[in-house]
Design an enzyme around this catalytic site. Sequence first.
Site, short mmCIF file in Angstrom:
data_model
loop_
_atom_site.label_atom_id
_atom_site.label_comp_id
_atom_site.label_asym_id
_atom_site.label_seq_id
_atom_site.Cartn_x
_atom_site.Cartn_y
_atom_site.Cartn_z
N CYS A 56 -4.59 71.99 88.38
CA CYS A 56 -4.74 72.60 89.71
C CYS A 56 -4.92 74.11 89.50
O CYS A 56 -5.33 74.53 88.42
CB CYS A 56 -3.57 72.26 90.63
N CYS A 78 2.48 73.55 91.84
CA CYS A 78 2.62 72.65 93.00
C CYS A 78 2.02 71.27 92.72
O CYS A 78 2.73 70.32 92.38
CB CYS A 78 1.98 73.25 94.25
N ARG A 79 0.70 71.14 92.84
CA ARG A 79 0.08 69.82 92.78
C ARG A 79 0.09 69.18 91.40
O ARG A 79 0.46 68.01 91.25
CB ARG A 79 -1.37 69.91 93.29
N SER A 80 -0.34 69.93 90.38
CA SER A 80 -0.47 69.27 89.07
C SER A 80 0.87 68.89 88.43
O SER A 80 0.95 67.83 87.80
CB SER A 80 -1.37 70.06 88.12
N ASP A 108 -4.44 72.28 98.60
CA ASP A 108 -3.41 73.18 98.08
C ASP A 108 -2.30 73.35 99.11
O ASP A 108 -2.55 73.83 100.22
CB ASP A 108 -4.10 74.53 97.81
N ASN A 127 -0.58 75.50 88.66
CA ASN A 127 0.28 74.62 87.85
C ASN A 127 1.75 74.72 88.26
O ASN A 127 2.66 74.59 87.44
CB ASN A 127 0.12 74.91 86.35
#
Length: 166
Positions: A15, A20-22, A130, A18
């Site tokens: 993401c 939040c999402r990934s 995001d 690195n």
Amino acid sequence: MTDHARPPLSVLFVCLGNICRSPMVEGAFRAAAENAGIEARVDSVGTAAYHIGEPPDSRAIATAMAHGVDIAALRGRQLQPQDFYEFTHIFALDTANLAGVKAQEPRDASANVSLLMDAVEGRSGEPVPDPYYGDESDFQAVWAEIQTAVAALVKAFEESGAEARF
Ligand code: 4NP
């Protein structure tokens, strides 16, 4: 091809930050792969350098923990050229992240690079948005999308192992 040691299946999620999402999808996929008996190296990175060495965002940690996945020990890392040789699969969370990955892709890279939601039938090309500037509900929405994608990845890797293409 560069001669780096490579395990049969190795999956990298990318993401922007690195945090939040990934890291959320790293934790979710690692847990699901373990449950399914799939052996894989699993990691995540950001295209940006903003959060190198930092733990995931507290909201990401809380969301994952609410689903039994502990990502608190993960630390931010930035995408590097070697990742394209060490991982069999690289999944970008949104189209900007995918463009960032492609921009760094070495000419002789071996990894299969795709958008995460490309793994989900009927969802190809869709981003995982995001949540950084959002609220808790945005993190829950990310978790739900991640679960859908992780289920599709597990199915594909069960069927085709490291030969799976997205
Ligand atoms: P991520 O979210 O890409 O899902 O980790 C973000 C984290 C940090 C920033 C942007 C997005 N940032 O601008 O610092």
